[in-house]
Write an enzyme that holds these catalytic residues in place. Structure first.
Site, PDB file in Angstrom:
ATOM      1  N   ASP A   1       0.814  -1.225   0.000  1.00  0.00           N
ATOM      2  CA  ASP A   1       0.000   0.000   0.000  1.00  0.00           C
ATOM      3  C   ASP A   1       0.842   1.265   0.000  1.00  0.00           C
ATOM      4  OD1 ASP A   1      -2.251  -1.493  -0.040  1.00  0.00           O
ATOM      5  OD2 ASP A   1      -2.891  -1.040   2.013  1.00  0.00           O
TER       6      ASP A   1
ATOM      7  N   ARG B   1       2.002   5.371  17.231  1.00  0.00           N
ATOM      8  CA  ARG B   1       1.640   6.451  16.307  1.00  0.00           C
ATOM      9  C   ARG B   1       2.258   7.779  16.711  1.00  0.00           C
ATOM     10  NH1 ARG B   1       1.424   2.437  13.232  1.00  0.00           N
ATOM     11  NH2 ARG B   1      -0.490   1.204  13.278  1.00  0.00           N
TER      12      ARG B   1
ATOM     13  N   ASP C   1      -6.109   4.470  13.909  1.00  0.00           N
ATOM     14  CA  ASP C   1      -4.789   4.990  13.566  1.00  0.00           C
ATOM     15  C   ASP C   1      -4.851   6.299  12.779  1.00  0.00           C
ATOM     16  OD1 ASP C   1      -3.348   3.065  14.943  1.00  0.00           O
ATOM     17  OD2 ASP C   1      -3.423   1.649  13.276  1.00  0.00           O
TER      18      ASP C   1
ATOM     19  N   SER D   1      -4.310  -8.197   8.862  1.00  0.00           N
ATOM     20  CA  SER D   1      -3.684  -6.882   8.957  1.00  0.00           C
ATOM     21  C   SER D   1      -2.886  -6.877  10.257  1.00  0.00           C
ATOM     22  CB  SER D   1      -4.770  -5.800   8.979  1.00  0.00           C
ATOM     23  OG  SER D   1      -4.208  -4.599   9.451  1.00  0.00           O
TER      24      SER D   1
HETATM   25  N1  ARG Z   1      -7.081  -1.955  17.285  1.00  0.00           N
HETATM   26  C1  ARG Z   1      -5.752  -1.641  17.695  1.00  0.00           C
HETATM   27  C2  ARG Z   1      -5.614  -0.186  17.975  1.00  0.00           C
HETATM   28  O1  ARG Z   1      -6.404   0.581  17.514  1.00  0.00           O
HETATM   29  C3  ARG Z   1      -4.702  -2.141  16.748  1.00  0.00           C
HETATM   30  C4  ARG Z   1      -4.669  -1.542  15.379  1.00  0.00           C
HETATM   31  C5  ARG Z   1      -3.581  -2.198  14.632  1.00  0.00           C
HETATM   32  N2  ARG Z   1      -3.535  -1.883  13.258  1.00  0.00           N
HETATM   33  C6  ARG Z   1      -3.489  -2.831  12.325  1.00  0.00           C
HETATM   34  N3  ARG Z   1      -3.350  -2.441  11.100  1.00  0.00           N
HETATM   35  N4  ARG Z   1      -3.571  -4.090  12.600  1.00  0.00           N
HETATM   36  O2  ARG Z   1      -4.723   0.225  18.663  1.00  0.00           O
END
Ligand code: ARG
Length: 413
Positions: A15, A96, A125, A176
């Site tokens: 991506d 992040r 995110d 993912s």
């Molecule tokens: N749900 C978790 C969070 O918001 C993990 C997100 C992880 N991202 C991913 N692309 N798997 O912190």
């Protein structure tokens, strides 16, 4: 082409590789790719850097943020015993803000007006990136090619093949995955049916706890709330987390499977593994049990929850988070000492604690000889502590109210 530039948070995957050319086409801006090493392992970062250049980035830049991430992001989470919904140690949520910091720094260095990230429009995110960026640099603009420029997976594959980009397009991981030294998050694929149990291939940081090796005893030494030694050997926060990832991971510690409330209102199924983080939080909590004054401990629990929710919701750089940091930091003054734990079969069990700053007083607690606690004082304490209960019970009985003693069940008159 204008000379305006955009800094892209680059992972090296399909991506974000396609996003380089995609953004250039859609906006006419040059792309600077920034990859941030948070201990996620996997591909060599020089390979990733070169791939960004091969995909058309005018600059590509790799930041080794592993120590910074462990010290300035994971350790505050440890001090806060941060577990979102009592379960999730904020793996992605912590990463992040540090990525954001490096993106903003690159934007300043390379004179970019815009920052781009690869998040979709359904997750947390995107919020963490964009609120983080706006908090550090209110003048910067944000774009998310997957969300804003209609970069779907199929189009990404098509684009990569048409442009002969040096990136794998056939191998499609059904999940993912986001990972760093604090843990690993896995979602999507068959996990979206919340009745499906995770299969073995979901896990990577942990071995199956059903078939553990012999128990592993570990001594963690803390100073002011952070680990400084493992089994007596000095360690940086990064080293401590890595060592415990290895040892607790071998015992299957820190597997988590929950349905989680996202900030965007969706409930989603998430599987995590965070062996080092979960072992450290267990040890830190117990050391706090020994060293925090009772009222401070009770109050801190509420603050921990608030801190955790703020960080989950992308408010790392917010004023309230800063204020809570000051409170939590103050509570850690005496959180120093040793915790002994046994790692085995999916559990990190505390078996011993010692601290020069302990509030545990043997002579007060003992039921054996040497008791320094005057039990006769307890009567008066209870008399006064129970006063409000006594007064209200008297009033109840005067008004014919209160607990009905004749009823089989607890019932009020
Ligand atoms: N749900 C978790 C969070 O918001 C993990 C997100 C992880 N991202 C991913 N692309 N798997 O912190």
């Amino acid at each position: 082409m204008s000379s305006d530039r955009v800094v892209l948070a680059y992972s090296g995957g399909l991506d974000t590789s396609v996003a380089i050319g995609w953004i250039e086409q859609a906006t006419g801006m040059e792309v600077i790719a920034v990859a941030v090493d948070l201990g996620q392992g996997g591909e060599d970062l020089d390979v990733i850097r070169q791939r960004a250049l091969d995909c058309g980035a005018v600059e590509a830049y790799v930041a080794d943020a592993r120590e910074e991430f462990a010290t300035e992001y994971c350790m505050p989470a440890l001090k806060a015993n941060a577990l979102y919904m009592d379960a999730y140690p904020l793996v992605s949520a912590l990463s992040r803000p540090v990525i954001v910091k490096h993106l903003v720094r690159a934007a300043r260095r390379f004179g970019a007006s815009t920052v781009a990230h690869g998040s979709t429009g359904k997750g947390n995110d995107q919020v963490r990136f964009e609120v983080g960026i706006t908090s550090l640099a209110p003048d910067l603009k944000c774009i998310a090619p997957v969300r804003d420029l209609a970069l779907t997976r199929d189009r990404a594959i098509e684009y990569a093949e048409a442009h002969h980009l040096p990136i794998e397009t056939t191998k499609h991981n059904p999940f993912s995955i986001d990972q760093n030294v604090w843990g690993r998050a896995v979602e999507t694929g068959f996990l979206e049916d919340i009745w499906n149990a995770p299969t073995k291939d979901v896990y990577n940081y942990t071995d199956d706890p059903a078939y553990p090796p012999v128990p592993d005893e570990v001594l963690v030494t803390f100073e002011r709330g952070i680990p400084v030694a493992i089994d007596g050997a000095g360690a940086t926060p990064l080293q401590a987390v890595m060592e415990l990832n290895r040892r607790a991971g071998a015992q299957g510690v820190g597997r988590i499977d929950i349905v989680e409330d996202r900030l965007v209102g969706i409930k989603s199924r998430e599987v995590y593994e965070a062996p080092g983080a979960m072992a450290l939080i267990a040890a830190h909590r117990e050391l706090e049990n020994v060293t925090l004054e009772r009222e401070q401990a009770r109050f801190k629990k509420g603050m921990e929850d608030r801190w955790t929710t703020l960080v989950y919701d992308g408010q790392w750089y917010s004023p309230l988070k800063r204020s809570l940091d000051a409170f939590i930091e103050d509570t850690q003054r005496y959180v120093s000492g040793d915790i002994r734990m046994v790692l085995h079969g999916g559990r990190a069990t505390v078996t011993g604690r010692r601290s020069d700053a302990s509030l545990y007083d043997f002579s007060l607690a003992t039921y054996d000889a040497g008791d320094a606690y005057d039990q006769s004082q307890a009567r008066g304490f209870i008399e006064i502590f129970g006063m409000t209960s006594k007064l209200s019970a008297r009033r109840d009985s005067a008004f014919g109210a209160g607990v009905d003693l004749e009823s089989e069940h607890l019932k009020l008159r």
